[in-house]
Design a protein around this motif. Structure first.
Motif, PDB file in Angstrom:
ATOM      1  N   ALA A  45      29.802  60.920  24.896  1.00 29.85           N
ATOM      2  CA  ALA A  45      31.018  60.893  24.216  1.00 29.85           C
ATOM      3  C   ALA A  45      32.131  60.376  25.050  1.00 29.85           C
ATOM      4  CB  ALA A  45      31.271  62.562  24.144  1.00 29.85           C
ATOM      5  N   ARG A  74      31.974  56.842  24.132  1.00 24.70           N
ATOM      6  CA  ARG A  74      32.328  56.609  22.960  1.00 24.70           C
ATOM      7  C   ARG A  74      33.700  56.854  22.619  1.00 24.70           C
ATOM      8  NH1 ARG A  74      27.518  59.433  21.802  1.00 24.70           N
ATOM      9  NH2 ARG A  74      28.888  61.095  21.151  1.00 24.70           N
ATOM     10  N   ASP A  75      34.585  57.227  23.618  1.00 23.43           N
ATOM     11  CA  ASP A  75      35.925  57.547  23.646  1.00 23.43           C
ATOM     12  C   ASP A  75      36.171  58.603  22.696  1.00 23.43           C
ATOM     13  OD1 ASP A  75      36.980  55.656  25.362  1.00 23.43           O
ATOM     14  OD2 ASP A  75      37.159  54.244  23.947  1.00 23.43           O
ATOM     15  N   GLU A  76      35.267  59.536  22.811  1.00 19.75           N
ATOM     16  CA  GLU A  76      35.445  60.968  21.925  1.00 19.75           C
ATOM     17  C   GLU A  76      35.461  62.135  22.919  1.00 19.75           C
ATOM     18  OE1 GLU A  76      31.525  61.406  19.938  1.00 19.75           O
ATOM     19  OE2 GLU A  76      31.879  59.611  18.611  1.00 19.75           O
TER      20      GLU A  76
END
Length: 182
Positions: free
Chosen positions: A153, A156-158
């Motif tokens: 995460a 993915r820059d989440e």
């Protein structure tokens, strides 16, 4: 004053203001570019460290899967020293790389929890009909999967995902064992 002298002074003042503005603008632009370059460098370091830590979690799981594949009928006893050494080595690599990730204190805190639970697999106790080895393999696999989910995460820059139910159970068991030991 003559009009010509006044016009000359106005031109000189205008040129001075323009030159000062250009110098000041250049200085601000240089500072901004240096800051941007520093941020990009830190982001690159963080990404590289995250990739290395993620790879360590993947290798940890592969070591367990290979052990299970190569020893399918062993029902008792502890882990072989080799698989434990590999798992501990990968956990060490992951921990050292996680410490290098910048501007992500929540990520580091969460992954520190994962690594504490991961190396606390000795707290795993088998239920009726289960072997110690099978429970410990499962413990390591589930904790490393939690680490992989959190790191993925981040990469993915989440937002960091919530703790899985299995991981919460592991944390509870680990905390209970620590309380009992003290």
């Amino acid at each position: 004053m003559d009009a010509e002298v006044t016009a000359g002074w106005i031109g000189l003042v205008g040129a001075s203001v323009g030159a000062a503005g250009a110098l000041l603008g250049g200085w601000f632009q240089q500072r901004w570019q240096a800051k941007t370059a520093r941020e990009e460098r830190h982001e690159g370091y963080s990404r590289q460290s995250g990739e290395t830590a993620l790879d360590a979690f993947v290798q940890m799981q592969q070591a367990i899967y290979a052990y299970v594949r190569d020893h399918p009928h062993e029902d008792g006893g502890d882990h072989k020293a080799e698989v434990l050494d590999k798992t501990a080595g990968f956990a060490h690599v992951a921990r050292s790389q996680i410490m290098l990730i910048t501007r992500a204190s929540k990520l580091r805190e969460r992954l520190d929890e994962v690594l504490q639970v991961l190396i606390g697999f000795t707290a795993a106790a088998p239920a009726e009909g289960q072997t110690v080895e099978r429970v410990r393999n499962s413990w390591i696999l589930q904790a490393s999967q939690e680490g992989m989910d959190v790191l993925s995460a981040f990469m993915r820059d989440e937002p960091i995902p919530k703790r899985s139910e299995t991981f919460i159970e592991q944390m509870t068991v680990f905390a209970t064992v620590l309380d009992d030991a003290s």
